[in-house]
Design a protein around this motif. Structure first.
Motif, mmCIF file in Angstrom:
data_model
loop_
_atom_site.group_PDB
_atom_site.id
_atom_site.type_symbol
_atom_site.label_atom_id
_atom_site.label_comp_id
_atom_site.label_asym_id
_atom_site.label_seq_id
_atom_site.Cartn_x
_atom_site.Cartn_y
_atom_site.Cartn_z
ATOM 1 N N ALA A 159 0.817 -1.215 0.000
ATOM 2 C CA ALA A 159 0.000 0.000 0.000
ATOM 3 C C ALA A 159 0.848 1.262 0.000
ATOM 4 N N GLN A 160 2.070 1.166 0.481
ATOM 5 C CA GLN A 160 2.961 2.328 0.521
ATOM 6 C C GLN A 160 3.789 2.483 -0.746
ATOM 7 N N GLY A 161 3.480 1.730 -1.785
ATOM 8 C CA GLY A 161 4.165 1.900 -3.056
ATOM 9 C C GLY A 161 5.394 1.036 -3.223
ATOM 10 N N PHE A 162 5.551 0.023 -2.434
ATOM 11 C CA PHE A 162 6.699 -0.858 -2.580
ATOM 12 C C PHE A 162 6.434 -1.950 -3.601
ATOM 13 N N ALA A 163 5.281 -1.918 -4.254
ATOM 14 C CA ALA A 163 4.977 -2.871 -5.317
ATOM 15 C C ALA A 163 5.566 -2.350 -6.622
ATOM 16 N N GLY A 164 5.686 -3.231 -7.610
ATOM 17 C CA GLY A 164 6.296 -2.865 -8.876
ATOM 18 C C GLY A 164 5.534 -1.832 -9.675
ATOM 19 N N ARG A 165 4.227 -1.705 -9.446
ATOM 20 C CA ARG A 165 3.420 -0.783 -10.221
ATOM 21 C C ARG A 165 3.895 0.654 -10.092
ATOM 22 N N ALA A 166 4.295 1.058 -8.900
ATOM 23 C CA ALA A 166 4.732 2.443 -8.696
ATOM 24 C C ALA A 166 5.987 2.735 -9.501
ATOM 25 N N ILE A 167 6.879 1.804 -9.561
ATOM 26 C CA ILE A 167 8.118 2.027 -10.313
ATOM 27 C C ILE A 167 7.816 2.130 -11.796
ATOM 28 N N VAL A 168 6.944 1.277 -12.298
ATOM 29 C CA VAL A 168 6.620 1.296 -13.725
ATOM 30 C C VAL A 168 5.934 2.603 -14.100
ATOM 31 N N SER A 169 4.972 3.018 -13.324
ATOM 32 C CA SER A 169 4.224 4.216 -13.684
ATOM 33 C C SER A 169 5.027 5.495 -13.482
ATOM 34 N N LEU A 170 5.973 5.490 -12.578
ATOM 35 C CA LEU A 170 6.774 6.694 -12.310
ATOM 36 C C LEU A 170 8.177 6.606 -12.898
ATOM 37 N N TRP A 171 8.419 5.675 -13.790
ATOM 38 C CA TRP A 171 9.754 5.464 -14.355
ATOM 39 C C TRP A 171 10.361 6.753 -14.934
ATOM 40 N N PRO A 172 9.647 7.537 -15.747
ATOM 41 C CA PRO A 172 10.256 8.769 -16.267
ATOM 42 C C PRO A 172 10.658 9.758 -15.172
ATOM 43 N N GLU A 173 9.888 9.829 -14.100
ATOM 44 C CA GLU A 173 10.235 10.733 -13.001
ATOM 45 C C GLU A 173 11.431 10.216 -12.208
ATOM 46 N N ILE A 174 11.567 8.910 -12.114
ATOM 47 C CA ILE A 174 12.648 8.324 -11.326
ATOM 48 C C ILE A 174 13.983 8.442 -12.048
ATOM 49 N N VAL A 175 14.020 8.021 -13.313
ATOM 50 C CA VAL A 175 15.302 7.976 -14.025
ATOM 51 C C VAL A 175 15.510 9.143 -14.986
ATOM 52 N N GLY A 176 14.489 9.927 -15.233
ATOM 53 C CA GLY A 176 14.615 11.045 -16.165
ATOM 54 C C GLY A 176 14.060 10.670 -17.533
ATOM 55 N N GLU A 177 13.665 11.671 -18.279
ATOM 56 C CA GLU A 177 13.022 11.453 -19.577
ATOM 57 C C GLU A 177 13.950 10.751 -20.570
ATOM 58 N N ARG A 178 15.222 11.114 -20.567
ATOM 59 C CA ARG A 178 16.170 10.559 -21.535
ATOM 60 C C ARG A 178 16.326 9.048 -21.357
ATOM 61 N N LEU A 179 16.510 8.593 -20.126
ATOM 62 C CA LEU A 179 16.643 7.155 -19.872
ATOM 63 C C LEU A 179 15.305 6.430 -20.054
#
Length: 165
Positions: A20-40
């Motif tokens: 529930a706190q976002g430790f599931a894979g869905r949060a990483i997938v949906s926020l991937w551009p914010e996490i690694v940057g648009e270029r990556l």
């Protein structure tokens, strides 16, 4: 019934709270551009996080997870060089050192879907909608209905079918 150590029971209790706190894979997938940057993010997609199979012994630190990322073939070498930065950003996002290794799988990466800005509203439509909602006393409701009317009018102007009927 034999007594069990608390460490054996805590994983089952914490799993739903961590998910529930976002430790599931869905949060990483949906926020991937914010996490690694648009270029990556334009050349890579996270596929999954493989968590270690065994539980650590009491007093032993747990092994970090492995993140599997799909990368375009020509970009794989650069992503390999940037792996420590990607791991740092993912772990910062998660709030703890969850991921310790990055595994790259070469393959095609779809281009991210970009939304086009809506066209400017037709002045005649704006005036007609404003006149139709002018009798509504509640300003928030009136503003919401104006936005809805402009959106419906723009869809009709651009040939989109009216699906409300």
């Amino acid at each position: 019934m034999a007594a069990k150590p608390l460490a054996d029971l805590i994983d089952d209790c914490l799993a739903p709270a961590l998910a529930a706190q976002g430790f599931a894979g869905r949060a990483i997938v949906s926020l991937w551009p914010e996490i690694v940057g648009e270029r990556l993010a334009a050349r890579s997609r996270p596929l999954k996080i493989d968590w270690p199979r065994r539980r650590p012994a009491p007093g032993e630190s747990s092994d970090p997870a492995t993140m599997v990322v799909r990368v375009e073939g020509a970009f794989a070498l650069e992503m390999q060089q940037l792996a420590p930065l990607v791991l740092e950003r993912v772990n910062t996002h998660l709030g703890w050192r969850a991921v310790g290794k990055l595994v790259l799988k070469q393959g095609p990466v779809e281009a991210p879907v970009t939304r086009q800005a809506p066209p400017p509203p037709d002045p005649a439509t704006v005036a007609r909608v404003a006149q139709q909602v002018s009798g509504i006393a509640d300003p928030e409701l009136r503003a919401a209905l104006e936005r809805l009317g402009r959106s419906v009018g723009a869809g009709a102007r651009h040939g989109r079918p009216d699906t409300a009927s």
